[in-house]
Design a protein around this motif. Structure first.
Motif: not given
Length: 475
Positions: A426, A431, A436, A439
């Motif tokens: 990420t 990102v 994202g 994650h």
């Protein structure tokens, strides 16, 4: 003298034992019942012993009743000394087990296995719904949709249904700092996308409240839920209701004018962390409670496995706390948009440690508001978490444990490695929404594994411990 007198009394009353037995049978006492009562309560034993002389014929004088009393109490004393312990234990196994089952295990759900299953499914479904809320909230944040709705109602309302309604909402958004500094020139079609994202997030939360409250009321009415479980679920429901207020409190901070014209409007990192922490707390509470309902006893094959699980528990609890702290530090990374800075690994830019990590005054602000410090903290915590779980995994390999616990620790280790990989990917990819979101979902998944592990290695009840062999039998 006394001995000869007692012998003569017995010879003259040879039918005394027969009369006592017949009277006992008439009153509903049997040897099994007497032994069962002995297994439950010492008070009941002495009540029975004091009652037996009254069952003997009235012609028996005081000395004879005293003799019967003494003999039976001596038998009771010998039983407790161990002379007849084996036979009595066999007779009273069922009754003693029933009593210990009530005392050793504190069930959260009454009315049997069917009710237990229904409540468990409901709680697991509620936890899964909260999980989806966290994921949807991550998507909302990453698409910058959270500030699209500039007002809030506790009960919600219908979305814009006509073009005029959409124009009204769009005009409200155009007055916000985010539109003026970030999205100036946005057309109404792009606005509709971010509006629908935020609207879905809010309504999904309200739907969760209804989905939780209705079955809760039903189970309370049916009497399935104990007082202890009722209080716990009421607290979680209140926290869930407050979560909507925390969410609006967070959004409101992003609708205020920033202190500087060079600062992008964003929600307060403190409020974002509070909002995410509250969601994690609700999820953990629901998941732990659901496990306690469907799995009142941990898996155990022997006392050796129980001792091994106890050693794991001493490590699993601090590691679980570390996982939670790391996840919360990620909220400050998101709140400061720190993931879009220093998109290199393992170094942060050209250095290991940036020069400005303590540039803010007072010093404590750097750990929550300084982009460099916040990202460095998250990197250190993530590395420490991976190392701690790795150490737990290595230590557990040498212990005698239930296979389910061993597999769970291995899965937790695998999830930790995957989560670190997702975090690095990420960061290096600047990102993207997909990574994202994955994650953030991975953080909650890893926390789920740690909750399950801590719940699985807890100490069994005294009832289960009594039935376990010393070591596991090899098949």
């Amino acid at each position: 003298m006394l001995e000869s007198r007692l012998i003569s009394l017995l010879r003259r009353n040879k039918d005394l034992g027969v009369k006592i037995s017949s009277n006992l049978g008439r009153w509903g006492f049997t040897a099994t019942k007497i032994s069962n009562e002995a297994s439950f309560s010492t008070l009941n034993q002495y009540r029975l012993l004091s009652f037996l002389p009254k069952l003997t014929p009235s012609s028996i004088n005081f000395s004879r009743r005293t003799f019967v009393n003494y003999g039976l109490r001596s038998f009771h004393h010998l039983n407790h000394k161990g002379v007849h312990r084996t036979s009595f234990r066999k007779i009273s196994t069922v009754a003693a087990s029933a009593a210990e089952n009530k005392e050793g295990l504190k069930f959260l759900v009454t009315a049997g296995p069917h009710a237990q299953k229904m409540v468990g499914i409901w709680l697991f479904a509620s936890a899964a719904w909260v999980f989806s809320m966290v994921v949807l909230g991550g998507v909302t944040r990453l698409t910058r949709s959270g500030l699209s709705m500039t007002d809030w109602k506790f009960t919600g309302g219908l979305p814009p249904l006509t073009d005029e309604d959409w124009l009204v909402e769009f005009e409200k958004y155009q007055q916000s700092p985010e539109y003026k500094r970030v999205n100036k020139g946005m057309n109404i079609e792009d606005f509709k996308f971010i509006y629908w994202m935020e609207y879905a997030h809010r309504m999904w939360g309200r739907a969760l409240g209804i989905m939780f409250a209705l079955p809760f009321s039903y189970f309370l009415r049916k009497g399935y839920i104990t007082v202890r479980l009722g209080f716990r679920l009421s607290g979680l429901f209140a926290l869930g209701a407050g979560q909507g207020l925390i969410g609006w409190w967070m959004v409101k901070s992003g609708l205020e004018e920033p202190a500087s014209e060079y600062v992008e409007p964003r929600v307060s990192p403190y409020r974002l962390a509070a909002h995410l922490t509250s969601a994690f707390a609700i999820y953990c509470g629901l998941f732990w409670t659901a496990l306690s309902v469907v799995m009142p006893e941990p898996p155990a094959e022997s006392l050796a496995c129980v001792r091994g699980a106890a050693k794991v528990k001493r490590l699993a609890l601090p590691v679980g706390i570390l996982v939670g702290i790391t996840a919360i530090s990620g909220a400050f990374v998101a709140g400061n948009d720190a993931g879009r800075a220093f998109n290199t690994f393992p170094k942060m830019g050209d250095t290991w440690i940036p020069d400005d990590i303590f540039s803010m005054k007072p010093l404590i602000r750097n750990f929550f508001e300084n982009t460099s410090t916040v990202q460095l903290d998250h990197r250190i915590l993530a590395t420490a978490t991976l190392a701690a779980i790795g150490g737990l995994w290595l230590s557990a390999r040498k212990l005698d444990m239930h296979p389910a616990v061993q597999h769970l620790i291995g899965s937790t280790m695998g999830m930790a490695a995957l989560q670190v990989t997702l975090g690095i990917s990420t960061l290096l990819s600047y990102v993207p929404v997909s990574l994202g979101t994955a994650h953030q979902a991975g953080a909650l998944t890893l926390l789920t594994f740690m909750i399950l592990l801590n719940h699985t290695v807890r100490r069994p009840s005294p009832l289960l411990l009594k039935t376990l062999p010393t070591v596991t039998k090899m098949v």
